[in-house]
Design an enzyme around this catalytic site. Structure first.
Site, PDB file in Angstrom:
ATOM      1  N   ASP A 112      45.525  40.644  35.449  1.00  0.00           N
ATOM      2  CA  ASP A 112      46.555  40.458  36.484  1.00  0.00           C
ATOM      3  C   ASP A 112      46.494  39.049  37.054  1.00  0.00           C
ATOM      4  OD1 ASP A 112      47.610  42.936  36.208  1.00  0.00           O
ATOM      5  OD2 ASP A 112      47.462  43.469  38.323  1.00  0.00           O
ATOM      6  N   LYS A 146      28.798  40.796  33.041  1.00  0.00           N
ATOM      7  CA  LYS A 146      28.005  40.590  34.252  1.00  0.00           C
ATOM      8  C   LYS A 146      26.577  40.941  33.845  1.00  0.00           C
ATOM      9  CE  LYS A 146      27.789  39.632  38.660  1.00  0.00           C
ATOM     10  NZ  LYS A 146      28.040  38.291  39.176  1.00  0.00           N
ATOM     11  N   ASP A 167      32.448  36.579  37.503  1.00  0.00           N
ATOM     12  CA  ASP A 167      32.798  35.800  38.708  1.00  0.00           C
ATOM     13  C   ASP A 167      33.158  34.369  38.327  1.00  0.00           C
ATOM     14  OD1 ASP A 167      30.139  35.840  37.899  1.00  0.00           O
ATOM     15  OD2 ASP A 167      29.315  35.541  39.892  1.00  0.00           O
ATOM     16  N   TYR A 212      35.878  53.406  35.008  1.00  0.00           N
ATOM     17  CA  TYR A 212      37.102  54.166  35.285  1.00  0.00           C
ATOM     18  C   TYR A 212      37.036  55.598  34.759  1.00  0.00           C
ATOM     19  CZ  TYR A 212      39.588  49.910  36.707  1.00  0.00           C
ATOM     20  OH  TYR A 212      39.991  48.777  37.348  1.00  0.00           O
ATOM     21  N   ASP A 267      41.003  44.601  34.030  1.00  0.00           N
ATOM     22  CA  ASP A 267      42.100  44.993  34.918  1.00  0.00           C
ATOM     23  C   ASP A 267      42.390  43.845  35.890  1.00  0.00           C
ATOM     24  OD1 ASP A 267      43.929  46.413  36.360  1.00  0.00           O
ATOM     25  OD2 ASP A 267      42.546  47.947  37.086  1.00  0.00           O
TER      26      ASP A 267
END
Ligand code: NAD
Length: 356
Positions: free
Chosen positions: A250, A190, A222, A135, A246
């Site tokens: 959520d 990851k 994942d 980001y 992020d």
């Protein structure tokens, strides 16, 4: 101890009012000072994060934040929009650790889209690194593709990066949070594909040596997304980077089905923090007295636990919230047949009454 109270816009002032009443009822001597932020800051001083508000936030030991934003500010230039206040506070106060609990009280199990037996009693904490990762990594932009089969075409690119110190400080927050809970931490990465997250894993393992009482495991993002939906109750604390956090936070929030119930905290390296409900300013119901104040009241409980070192007071508030739910009180967002529908003030007053 000084608390900066920043109610903001929309339902912000209504829900923060209830959290302040609860804090005042604890018998502590908190000094609370209120300042405008977001659209309210723009109206009062021409900026979403007025100088006086930022000064107050810097001086305070903790910040209780409502929510910011309203559609009427959509036409303002980006720097003046209410949401910029949150980014400004995060940046100026170096709030790099975002703590988002996802708790589903058994009484509200019907609100989730998942089967009650999968989610009832869920109590997990997602810790998201908030100021680094793809980001913010430089360089980024749109350029001429330098190689490969699409050489010469336009391409968009970003940079994923994490410095050792950035990983260490979020890992410390996560291990310490796990110590305050069930002492289990899952680091989500990851590492099989990304160098950044291979490095992340290496550093988290190194920091773990300082927290031998916490059980650490590692999970690819994942798989973590899959397990969050398949068997979320097996997690205790999860820590991950900005991008994965992020998405996962959520996803975890929605397991509970009730955004009006979820608190959050953003902390700096000294556990000073900004505490706010996970939801926004809900302009559609602002001023109607129907907003659920529990996410904000629970954010105040987090503030007591993480910044003000008053865990017993946090327990008192959380127990009071459980009690009012068990009594069948529901704001419209969590209402089910057979329950008693109440408004913002009535819900706040019930929590006050339930404090023991
Ligand atoms: P929102 O979270 O404000 O509302 C989404 C839906 O949930 C609405 O139907 C709303 O009525 C409902 N809702 C939210 N909180 C509730 C509560 N406590 N009780 C009952 N119902 C509740 O999201 P949105 O509609 O996408 O955004 C509205 C404004 O909030 C926008 O300006 C957005 O930028 C801003 N926003 C601010 C924050 C923040 O301050 N941290 C976060 C998200 C969105």
């Amino acid at each position: 101890m000084k608390i900066a109270v920043l109610p903001g816009d929309g339902i912000g002032p209504e829900i923060v009012e209830q959290a302040v009443l609860v804090l005042n009822a604890l018998g502590e001597s908190f000094e609370m000072e209120t300042a405008p932020v977001g659209g309210a800051g723009y109206e009062a001083h021409g900026h979403p994060l007025p100088e006086g508000t930022l000064k107050l936030a810097k001086e305070a030991d903790a910040i209780l934040f409502g929510a910011v934003g309203d559609w009427k500010y959509d036409t303002l230039e980006r720097a003046l929009r209410p949401e910029q206040a949150i980014l400004g506070l995060r940046k100026n106060l170096n709030l790099f650790a975002n703590l988002r609990p996802a708790i589903l009280y058994p009484e509200l199990a019907g609100a989730s889209t998942l089967k009650p037996e999968v989610v009832s009693g869920l109590d997990i904490l997602i810790i998201r690194e908030l100021t680094g990762d793809v980001y913010f990594g430089q360089p980024r932009g749109v350029r001429e593709c330098p190689d490969g089969p699409f050489k010469g075409q336009r391409e968009g690119f970003d940079t994923m990066r994490y410095a050792e110190g950035e990983i260490r400080r979020i890992a410390h927050v996560a291990f310490q949070a796990a110590q305050k809970r069930d002492k289990r931490l899952t680091s989500v990465d990851k590492a099989n594909v990304l160098e950044t997250f291979q490095f992340w894993k290496e550093i988290v393992i190194d920091v773990h040596r300082e927290y031998p009482d916490v059980a650490l495991d590692h999970m690819y993002v994942d798989n973590a997304a899959m397990q969050l939906v398949r068997a979320p109750k097996k997690f205790d604390v999860m820590v991950t980077g900005n991008l994965f956090g992020d998405i996962l936070s959520d996803c975890a929030a929605m397991l509970t089905g009730s955004i009006g119930m979820l608190p959050s905290a953003s902390l700096d390296a000294n556990n000073k923090g900004l505490y706010e409900p996970s939801h926004g300013s809900a302009p559609d119901i602002a001023g109607k007295g129907v907003a659920n104040p529990l996410a904000t009241i629970l954010s105040a409980a987090m503030m007591l636990r993480y910044s003000l070192n008053k865990p017993q007071q946090a327990d008192r508030i959380e127990a009071a919230v459980k009690k009012v739910l068990a009594q069948g009180l529901r704001t419209p967002d969590i209402f089910e047949a057979g329950m008693r529908k109440v408004g913002t003030r009535e819900m706040g007053a019930a929590v006050l009454q339930a404090l023991v």
